[in-house]
Design a protein around this motif. Sequence first.
Motif, short mmCIF file in Angstrom:
data_model
loop_
_atom_site.label_atom_id
_atom_site.label_comp_id
_atom_site.label_asym_id
_atom_site.label_seq_id
_atom_site.Cartn_x
_atom_site.Cartn_y
_atom_site.Cartn_z
N ARG A 1 -16.58 35.64 -3.13
CA ARG A 1 -17.64 36.18 -2.28
C ARG A 1 -17.03 36.86 -1.06
O ARG A 1 -16.92 36.27 0.01
N PRO A 2 -16.61 38.10 -1.23
CA PRO A 2 -15.98 38.79 -0.09
C PRO A 2 -16.97 39.02 1.04
O PRO A 2 -18.15 39.25 0.81
N SER A 3 -16.45 38.96 2.24
CA SER A 3 -17.29 39.06 3.43
C SER A 3 -17.58 40.52 3.77
O SER A 3 -16.78 41.41 3.50
N ALA A 4 -18.74 40.72 4.40
CA ALA A 4 -19.10 42.03 4.93
C ALA A 4 -18.96 42.08 6.45
O ALA A 4 -19.31 43.09 7.07
N ALA A 5 -18.45 41.02 7.04
CA ALA A 5 -18.37 40.91 8.50
C ALA A 5 -17.02 41.36 9.02
O ALA A 5 -15.98 40.85 8.59
N ARG A 6 -17.05 42.27 9.99
CA ARG A 6 -15.80 42.79 10.54
C ARG A 6 -14.89 41.69 11.07
O ARG A 6 -13.67 41.73 10.91
N TYR A 7 -15.49 40.69 11.70
CA TYR A 7 -14.69 39.67 12.38
C TYR A 7 -13.93 38.76 11.40
O TYR A 7 -13.05 38.03 11.79
N ASP A 8 -14.29 38.82 10.14
CA ASP A 8 -13.57 38.01 9.14
C ASP A 8 -12.25 38.65 8.73
O ASP A 8 -11.41 37.98 8.13
N TYR A 9 -12.07 39.92 9.01
CA TYR A 9 -10.92 40.64 8.49
C TYR A 9 -9.75 40.57 9.46
O TYR A 9 -9.89 40.90 10.64
N ASP A 10 -8.60 40.19 8.93
CA ASP A 10 -7.42 39.94 9.74
C ASP A 10 -6.58 41.18 9.98
O ASP A 10 -5.97 41.34 11.04
N TYR A 11 -6.48 42.02 8.96
CA TYR A 11 -5.60 43.18 9.03
C TYR A 11 -6.39 44.45 8.78
O TYR A 11 -7.29 44.46 7.93
N TRP A 12 -5.99 45.50 9.48
CA TRP A 12 -6.69 46.78 9.38
C TRP A 12 -5.69 47.92 9.26
O TRP A 12 -4.60 47.88 9.84
N GLY A 13 -6.10 48.95 8.52
CA GLY A 13 -5.32 50.18 8.48
C GLY A 13 -5.71 51.11 9.61
O GLY A 13 -6.57 50.78 10.43
#
Length: 126
Positions: free
Chosen positions: A105-117
């Motif tokens: 169940r992948p999240s749609a919330a920005r704050y859950d994501y650790d790494y960004w391009g």
Amino acid sequence: QVQLVESGGGLVEPGDSLKLSCAASGFTFSSYAMAWFRQAPGKEREFVAAISWSGGGTRYADSVKGRFTIARDNAKKTMSLQMYSLLPDDTATYYCAADYRLNQRPSAARYDYDYWGQGTQVTVSS
């Protein structure tokens, strides 16, 4: 170090297709859910699509459902976003992101994501 590198953006006309890619390095790619977000000028960054660590779970924003397809290749440590029937409203900088998550169940919330391009620009205009 962790790197997420997006590619494939460009200028296209309404109705065209485009495929974005994200190449990952520096972390255990197969343990992370991956997602695409986008940000248009003057707007907040918004969720587009996400895929679970195995590829078995996906979710999409209502605005792109049926037009965009997210996929991943764990062996190659890459993720893609195939975009069809592009609209002017799809114009934005597109970012890939990684979230350590071992369920389907992948999240749609920005704050859950650790790494960004750093993002790749997509412009849809006639």
